[in-house]
Each structure stands twice: as structure tokens, then as C-alpha cells.
Enzyme design. Sequence first.
Site, PDB file in Angstrom:
ATOM      1  N   LYS A   1       0.827  -1.207   0.000  1.00  0.00           N
ATOM      2  CA  LYS A   1       0.000   0.000   0.000  1.00  0.00           C
ATOM      3  C   LYS A   1       0.856   1.249   0.000  1.00  0.00           C
ATOM      4  O   LYS A   1       0.477   2.260  -0.584  1.00  0.00           O
ATOM      5  CB  LYS A   1      -0.953   0.017   1.200  1.00  0.00           C
ATOM      6  CG  LYS A   1      -2.144  -0.910   1.033  1.00  0.00           C
ATOM      7  CD  LYS A   1      -3.246  -0.594   2.044  1.00  0.00           C
ATOM      8  CE  LYS A   1      -4.426  -1.543   1.884  1.00  0.00           C
ATOM      9  NZ  LYS A   1      -5.413  -1.400   2.971  1.00  0.00           N
TER      10      LYS A   1
ATOM     11  N   LYS B   1      -6.164 -12.563  -8.147  1.00  0.00           N
ATOM     12  CA  LYS B   1      -7.357 -12.586  -7.310  1.00  0.00           C
ATOM     13  C   LYS B   1      -8.408 -11.588  -7.838  1.00  0.00           C
ATOM     14  O   LYS B   1      -8.039 -10.516  -8.308  1.00  0.00           O
ATOM     15  CB  LYS B   1      -6.931 -12.179  -5.890  1.00  0.00           C
ATOM     16  CG  LYS B   1      -7.954 -12.423  -4.813  1.00  0.00           C
ATOM     17  CD  LYS B   1      -7.387 -12.019  -3.457  1.00  0.00           C
ATOM     18  CE  LYS B   1      -8.447 -11.250  -2.689  1.00  0.00           C
ATOM     19  NZ  LYS B   1      -8.020 -10.757  -1.399  1.00  0.00           N
TER      20      LYS B   1
ATOM     21  N   LYS C   1     -11.973  -5.597  -6.509  1.00  0.00           N
ATOM     22  CA  LYS C   1     -12.824  -4.482  -6.873  1.00  0.00           C
ATOM     23  C   LYS C   1     -12.011  -3.357  -7.512  1.00  0.00           C
ATOM     24  O   LYS C   1     -12.520  -2.567  -8.282  1.00  0.00           O
ATOM     25  CB  LYS C   1     -13.509  -3.969  -5.598  1.00  0.00           C
ATOM     26  CG  LYS C   1     -14.746  -3.170  -5.870  1.00  0.00           C
ATOM     27  CD  LYS C   1     -15.282  -2.538  -4.602  1.00  0.00           C
ATOM     28  CE  LYS C   1     -16.206  -1.391  -4.958  1.00  0.00           C
ATOM     29  NZ  LYS C   1     -16.496  -0.547  -3.810  1.00  0.00           N
TER      30      LYS C   1
END
Length: 332
Positions: free
Chosen positions: A114, A196, A199
Site C-alpha cells: 500500500k 485474485k 474491486k
Amino acid sequence: MEEKKVIFSGIQPTGTFTLGNYLGAVKNWGPLQEQYNCIYCVVDLHAITVRQDPAKLRQNTLNSYALLMACGIDVEKSVLFIQSHAPTHPMLSWVLSCCTQFGELSRMTQFKDKSQRHPDDVNAGLFTYPVLMAADILAYNADLVPVGIDQKQHLELARNIAQRFNQRYGDYFTVPDAYISEVGAKIMSLQEPTKKMSKSDENPNACILILDDKDTIIRKFKRAVTDSEAEVCCREGKDGINNLMTIYSIFTGRSFDEITSDFAGKGYGDFKLAVGEAVADGLEPVRTEFARLVQDKAYLKKCYTEGAEKALKISSRITSKVYHKVGFVDNR
Ligand code: TRP
């Protein structure tokens, strides 16, 4: 009678879940309510470790709450609440952060990812995020934590923190175990089936959202990336088909062998349509219930207010004990 074990899990307030979140986690939370004391939380405090639009965060938090209910979490059986309504979590988090090493947090892969993705906002909350997650879990002395593979490192850290606290201050915390359900499948992207389903994927066709309408769901499945063979079977290298078979199997209860024989001699087009229809029909009750709940604001409010009360009752007792153990002066 043996006490029921405590399950705790948190979910990010994205407002809608992907089919991956649903099949890998949320769908399995409902049935657990019968066997365990379940505590589920929409983690809005965690959400602000990345920049959020305030109005959207509020809306998404409420929608996530309603969606959890629509997915089968029963507020009479479980504690379902919003994280920011329980100040005990940050209260406990502070103490736990003093039992956590800088080096440990630096090794968290999610932090590394992140902070690379948001190099302009590597804030301290992003760094200490796993400590707050540990506090979420330990504030209820949870025995089991249903988490996806991507959260295993954070759970491992929560275990280490609990053990360290117990060594320092005397056994108090239950050291939580990961609850990996046999059915919790990992769902891959429809466009790049080695990744994976997420969204945040740039390609909207990669990801099914559980509030997508029937036509959208079918369209996305029709466009799913497969392979150049024309055989519906599970084999290494057939990532796209393997993924579709997993999804279809969960919605229809058919085994992989049965699916292979059902679709013998048929093309991928037929199979993709069947998967799309099974998913759209399977999600229909969730969409309907969600639509009903978000209309009923007063009822939702009653649910999350009562949820917060129950959560606070448990977590306040545990947090007070912890505050006493570390040597803070009692305030009661
Ligand atoms: N970090 C989790 C995620 O991103 C969400 C979460 C927050 C959580 N607190 C938790 C999960 C406690 C399990 C237990 O998915």
C-alpha cells in the site's frame, strides 16, 4: 455446557462486495452463527488509512452494514456493528502498539504494497493498521478469526502481540486462530484468472459485484477469459475454466466431475451462460433484501446502535482489565 467459541471478523466498508469477498468470506459467516458467538464489524477506522471522501465513506459503511445483513448475518444471533462506534478498539490498540515492534510492522507485506501504491500518503495509521486489527480481535478475546489468505500475516502478528502481552502481564488474551473454512474458495479475476478477483481492478469485467444486476452479471461471465481448448474440465493451466467451475460448483452444488459431464460436447459459450445465470439467480435474494434494508433507515439505525451497545459491553470489560493489568489507575 461448554461455552460457545467466539468468532470475530472485520470487513472493509467498500459498500459492495465482490463475488470473491462473498464466496470466500461473507457467505460462510451466516452458518457460523449457529455454532459460535459471532462478532462482525464494518471497519471504518481501518478504511481511513487511505484517503476517503467523507460522504462516501459514511454511505459505504451503511451499505456494507446492510449488505452483511442481506447476506445472512442475523443481528439477533450475532453482534454486528460499526468499528468507529466502539472506542474501545483504539483504546486497546494504543496499549498493544506498545507491545509491537517497529520491525514487525515494517515487514507487513500489505503495508509495503500500500505504501508503494500511495507513495504520497504513507501515513502512520497505514503503518499501525495491523495493531488496530489485533485490537479488534483481542477486545473480544476471540478464539477464531475467519480471514482470507491476504490477512494471514496480520493475524499471525495479532497472535504474537497477544502472546507478548500475556508474557509481560500474565496470561489474559486468548491467542486467536485463523478460521479457514473448507468451502471458502479463492475466486480469481474473470479477465486475468491468475490474479485474485478485486474491486480495484481497472477492467470492470474482471470483477462481479454482488449487487450487479442479472444482465451485468451474465455479460461479465460471457466475456470471461478462458483458453483455446473447448473442454470444461479442471486441469492445470486452465485457470479461467477452473475458476468458473469453482464458482458454478458453489452455486449449484455440482461436483467438478459432474460439471465436466454436464457440459461434455458443449462449448464454452454455453458454460459461461450457465455460470452467469446460476450466479445471478443465486445472488437475487441478497439484492432484494439489500434494497429493502437500505430503504428502512430507522430499522438499520436500530440494528447498528444495538450492535454497538453489545460490542461495547464485551470490549469495555476486556479493555478495563487490560488497562488495570498494565498499571493504569482504575477509574471506577
Ligand atoms: N484487515 C482486514 C481486511 O482488510 C479487515 C479487518 C479489520 C479484520 N479488522 C479485522 C479482519 C479483524 C479480521 C479480524 O480485510
